[in-house]
Design an enzyme around this catalytic site. Structure first.
Site, PDB file in Angstrom:
ATOM      1  CD  GLN A  13      -2.735   1.026   2.575  1.00 56.11           C
ATOM      2  OE1 GLN A  13      -2.789  -0.025   3.202  1.00 56.11           O
ATOM      3  NE2 GLN A  13      -3.407   2.096   2.944  1.00 56.11           N
ATOM      4  CB  SER A  94       3.039  -4.468   4.004  1.00 58.43           C
ATOM      5  OG  SER A  94       1.895  -4.285   4.804  1.00 58.43           O
ATOM      6  CG  LEU A  95      -1.285  -5.361  -0.530  1.00 61.17           C
ATOM      7  CD1 LEU A  95      -2.533  -6.168  -0.246  1.00 61.17           C
ATOM      8  CD2 LEU A  95      -1.579  -4.099  -1.291  1.00 61.17           C
ATOM      9  NE  ARG A 119      -2.535  -7.474   5.304  1.00 57.09           N
ATOM     10  CZ  ARG A 119      -1.834  -6.395   4.978  1.00 57.09           C
ATOM     11  NH1 ARG A 119      -2.342  -5.525   4.100  1.00 57.09           N
ATOM     12  NH2 ARG A 119      -0.636  -6.179   5.504  1.00 57.09           N
ATOM     13  CG  HIS A 203       3.036  -3.540   9.482  1.00 54.40           C
ATOM     14  ND1 HIS A 203       2.772  -4.880   9.261  1.00 54.40           N
ATOM     15  CD2 HIS A 203       2.857  -2.922   8.281  1.00 54.40           C
ATOM     16  CE1 HIS A 203       2.469  -5.058   7.995  1.00 54.40           C
ATOM     17  NE2 HIS A 203       2.505  -3.884   7.374  1.00 54.40           N
ATOM     18  CD  GLN A 252       1.947  -8.703   6.543  1.00 49.68           C
ATOM     19  OE1 GLN A 252       0.809  -8.259   6.638  1.00 49.68           O
ATOM     20  NE2 GLN A 252       2.537  -8.932   5.380  1.00 49.68           N
TER      21      GLN A 252
END
Length: 314
Positions: A13, A94-95, A119, A203, A252
């Site tokens: 993102q 991440s994503l 998510r 996070h 995560q």
């Protein structure tokens, strides 16, 4: 032909922008937008072609947009035989880890899209319930950033390390007051804080409600054995079929993204001599070159970036 082992990397993102689908709309792989739309209930063609940049900052929409464009870029690169060597591993920031899991065969497009949608919604709801933000500390060594963040937490501040991206680039996450204070104190360790335009303290422990929602969704969805190892954000370790990807995806959300270590895993133990970034923007290539200044990196952020013959062919 100079064939080298290749690692695929997928962005997260923050790389989204208005009209990001336009360069890809006439490619054969544009049909993936229909598959993602069917799995999520969102009109991905509309999202990728016409949705405003301001609306795309919404966490759930941003994640679906980046995920879909990355899938299209990957499919077109495969179709064009553009890697110049065997693909031996994947990783995503991440994503992007979800795109990596689809590329490695651990998730289908439909299951991956449904998980990304869940998510994104869960993260947006968690951020709305408790305000938070993020900032990138540049120029300061990681150990100094960790020490300062630990000191601030000991003083009662709500702040955590969120991403360890590259030497001299560490992202922190937390309350707006704590991030602002860190910005004031960063020069004391030789750093500077750049505020990130994000909708929450991602996070970090503030995403615990989102992690619970994602855990519930994962109970109804299955991971398949991966064809390739995927390097996990949470520990920078490559995994294929050990049955624990669901737990890693949950973890995560509240743990730091160990991107620098992940890149070193790709280029070290996994033997990747070329890294190919697939998706919007070129942010990962920039981080990779900070980690390995002489790295062989190709960014495929549009059809025009696809080589007309395989990379490395002479």
């Amino acid at each position: 032909m100079n064939q080298v082992p290749v690692g695929l990397v997928f962005p997260g993102q923050g790389t989204q922008k208005q009209g990001m689908g336009e360069p890809w709309r006439n490619t054969p792989s544009w049909e993936l937008t229909a598959e993602v739309s069917a799995a999520t209930g969102e009109d991905l063609s509309e999202l990728l072609l016409h949705t405003s940049g301001e609306q795309l900052r919404r966490t759930d929409l941003a994640q679906l947009a980046v995920f879909t464009i990355s899938l299209i870029a990957h499919a077109e690169a495969v179709r064009a035989e553009a890697f110049g060597g065997p693909v031996v591993a994947c990783a995503g920031h991440s994503l992007g880890e979800y795109t990596a899991l689809v590329a490695a065969g651990a998730l289908t497009v439909g299951v991956g899209a449904a998980l990304v949608a869940t998510r994104g919604r869960a993260m947006r709801e968690a951020a709305s319930a408790r305000e938070g933000t993020m900032g990138a500390v540049v120029a300061a060594p990681l150990a100094e950033v960790e020490a300062l963040v630990g000191e601030m937490r000991a003083e009662g501040g709500e702040i955590w390390i969120a991403n360890v991206n590259a030497p001299g680039q560490t992202v922190v996450s937390g309350s707006p007051d704590a991030i602002a204070e860190l910005g004031e104190r960063a020069p004391s360790i030789g750093g500077k804080l750049i505020r990130l335009q994000v909708g929450g303290a991602f996070h970090s422990p503030r995403m615990a409600p989102a992690a619970e929602a994602l855990r519930d969704a994962l109970l109804t969805m299955a991971f398949a054995p991966a064809r390739l190892p995927v390097v996990a954000n949470v520990d920078a370790t490559p995994y294929t079929d050990d049955g624990r990807w669901a737990a890693r995806c949950v973890r995560q959300l509240t743990s730091p993204v160990l991107w620098e270590r992940s890149v070193r895993t790709l280029t070290g133990p996994l033997g990747c001599r070329r890294l190919v970034e697939l998706g919007p923007g070129r942010s990962l290539a920039g981080m990779i070159r900070r980690i390995h200044p002489d790295a062989d990196v190709l960014s495929v952020d549009s059809p025009a970036a696809l080589p007309t013959r395989p990379v490395g062919e002479r």
